[in-house]
Design an enzyme around this catalytic site. Structure first.
Site, PDB file in Angstrom:
ATOM      1  N   LYS A  44       8.870 -26.489  13.917  1.00 38.35           N
ATOM      2  CA  LYS A  44       8.005 -27.866  13.291  1.00 38.35           C
ATOM      3  C   LYS A  44       7.885 -27.883  12.039  1.00 38.35           C
ATOM      4  O   LYS A  44       7.436 -28.631  11.284  1.00 38.35           O
ATOM      5  CB  LYS A  44       6.666 -27.820  13.936  1.00 38.35           C
ATOM      6  CG  LYS A  44       6.460 -28.292  15.626  1.00 38.35           C
ATOM      7  CD  LYS A  44       4.835 -28.270  15.581  1.00 38.35           C
ATOM      8  CE  LYS A  44       4.488 -27.815  16.742  1.00 38.35           C
ATOM      9  NZ  LYS A  44       2.884 -27.908  17.026  1.00 38.35           N
ATOM     10  N   LYS A  46       5.884 -25.664  10.582  1.00 40.50           N
ATOM     11  CA  LYS A  46       4.525 -25.590  10.375  1.00 40.50           C
ATOM     12  C   LYS A  46       4.066 -23.984  10.085  1.00 40.50           C
ATOM     13  O   LYS A  46       4.233 -23.244  11.183  1.00 40.50           O
ATOM     14  CB  LYS A  46       3.667 -26.194  11.566  1.00 40.50           C
ATOM     15  CG  LYS A  46       2.323 -26.071  11.527  1.00 40.50           C
ATOM     16  CD  LYS A  46       1.439 -27.067  12.452  1.00 40.50           C
ATOM     17  CE  LYS A  46       0.134 -27.028  12.365  1.00 40.50           C
ATOM     18  NZ  LYS A  46      -0.487 -28.459  12.776  1.00 40.50           N
TER      19      LYS A  46
HETATM   20  N1  C2G Z   1      -7.299 -32.663  15.875  1.00 38.60           N
HETATM   21  C1  C2G Z   1      -8.386 -33.500  15.906  1.00 38.60           C
HETATM   22  N2  C2G Z   1      -9.258 -33.356  14.742  1.00 38.60           N
HETATM   23  C2  C2G Z   1      -8.919 -32.434  13.802  1.00 38.60           C
HETATM   24  C3  C2G Z   1      -7.845 -31.724  13.855  1.00 38.60           C
HETATM   25  C4  C2G Z   1      -7.108 -31.737  14.795  1.00 38.60           C
HETATM   26  O1  C2G Z   1      -8.533 -34.061  16.788  1.00 38.60           O
HETATM   27  N3  C2G Z   1      -9.664 -32.541  12.694  1.00 38.60           N
HETATM   28  C5  C2G Z   1      -6.404 -32.904  17.082  1.00 38.60           C
HETATM   29  C6  C2G Z   1      -4.997 -33.178  16.595  1.00 38.60           C
HETATM   30  O2  C2G Z   1      -4.846 -34.392  16.648  1.00 38.60           O
HETATM   31  C7  C2G Z   1      -4.281 -32.610  18.139  1.00 38.60           C
HETATM   32  C8  C2G Z   1      -5.027 -31.182  18.510  1.00 38.60           C
HETATM   33  O3  C2G Z   1      -6.595 -31.357  17.726  1.00 38.60           O
HETATM   34  O4  C2G Z   1      -4.062 -33.577  19.036  1.00 38.60           O
HETATM   35  C9  C2G Z   1      -4.555 -29.801  18.051  1.00 38.60           C
HETATM   36  O5  C2G Z   1      -4.199 -30.018  16.645  1.00 38.60           O
HETATM   37  P1  C2G Z   1      -2.829 -29.031  15.938  1.00 38.60           P
HETATM   38  O6  C2G Z   1      -3.267 -27.864  16.201  1.00 38.60           O
HETATM   39  O7  C2G Z   1      -2.808 -29.412  14.350  1.00 38.60           O
HETATM   40  O8  C2G Z   1      -1.864 -29.465  16.804  1.00 38.60           O
HETATM   41  P2  C2G Z   1      -0.284 -29.937  16.254  1.00 38.60           P
HETATM   42  O9  C2G Z   1       0.280 -28.719  15.443  1.00 38.60           O
HETATM   43  O10 C2G Z   1      -0.291 -31.467  15.696  1.00 38.60           O
HETATM   44  O11 C2G Z   1       0.604 -29.732  17.521  1.00 38.60           O
HETATM   45  O12 C2G Z   1       3.745 -31.587  20.762  1.00 38.60           O
HETATM   46  C10 C2G Z   1       2.453 -31.988  19.966  1.00 38.60           C
HETATM   47  C11 C2G Z   1       2.222 -30.866  18.827  1.00 38.60           C
HETATM   48  O13 C2G Z   1       2.288 -29.624  19.366  1.00 38.60           O
HETATM   49  C12 C2G Z   1       0.845 -31.034  18.318  1.00 38.60           C
END
Ligand code: C2G
Length: 129
Positions: A44, A46
């Site tokens: 990703k 990331k």
């Molecule tokens: N989230 C949220 N509010 C935040 C931060 C995160 O609602 N302030 C939500 C994100 O929108 C996501 C979830 O928490 O639905 C997990 O966030 P991340 O760990 O950043 O997920 P990400 O790396 O975007 O991975 O296939 C989908 C990906 O694996 C999502």
């Protein structure tokens, strides 16, 4: 009962993650969470601070989470929806529209992100701590 699934990295678990999981669970009776593996996060592009095994153990111990599975690639969602009998896919609003192709298989719900919290911001505030 209704099965809900969501996916994420959940690095440096924080209130935004918790509120997402709580709201996802409130939409059904069973919550499955796909936690991104370290290898998938590398793909990703990331950077992740906390290794998968620890991120997985934390999410597994959150009240309301019923099952944690590894998220290893972008393509597994369709298979996971079938395998776990998923009724609703839930993602935060930063993913708005990105999973609409899965609407043939289950409901897709995007929930508003929690304001003023993110792993990126947490890392920045740690630098000056
Ligand atoms: N989230 C949220 N509010 C935040 C931060 C995160 O609602 N302030 C939500 C994100 O929108 C996501 C979830 O928490 O639905 C997990 O966030 P991340 O760990 O950043 O997920 P990400 O790396 O975007 O991975 O296939 C989908 C990906 O694996 C999502």
């Amino acid at each position: 009962g209704k099965t809900v699934i969501t996916y994420g990295t959940f690095d440096m678990f924080h209130i935004g993650h918790l509120k997402l999981l709580q709201r996802a669970k409130a939409l059904g009776d069973r919550l499955v969470v796909g936690v991104s593996t370290d290898e998938f996060n590398a793909r990703k592009g990331k950077k992740v601070l906390i290794p998968y095994e620890q991120r997985r153990e934390i999410v597994e111990n959150i009240k309301g989470v019923d099952l944690v599975i590894p998220e290893e690639n972008w393509e597994q969602k369709a298979e996971d929806i079938r395998r776990y009998g998923v009724d609703i896919l839930v993602m935060g609003s930063d993913w708005e529209g990105k999973f609409d192709h899965l609407k043939e298989r289950c409901e897709v719900v995007y929930l508003p992100r929690t304001e003023n919290i993110s792993t990126t911001e947490l890392k920045k505030s740690l630098i000056n701590f």
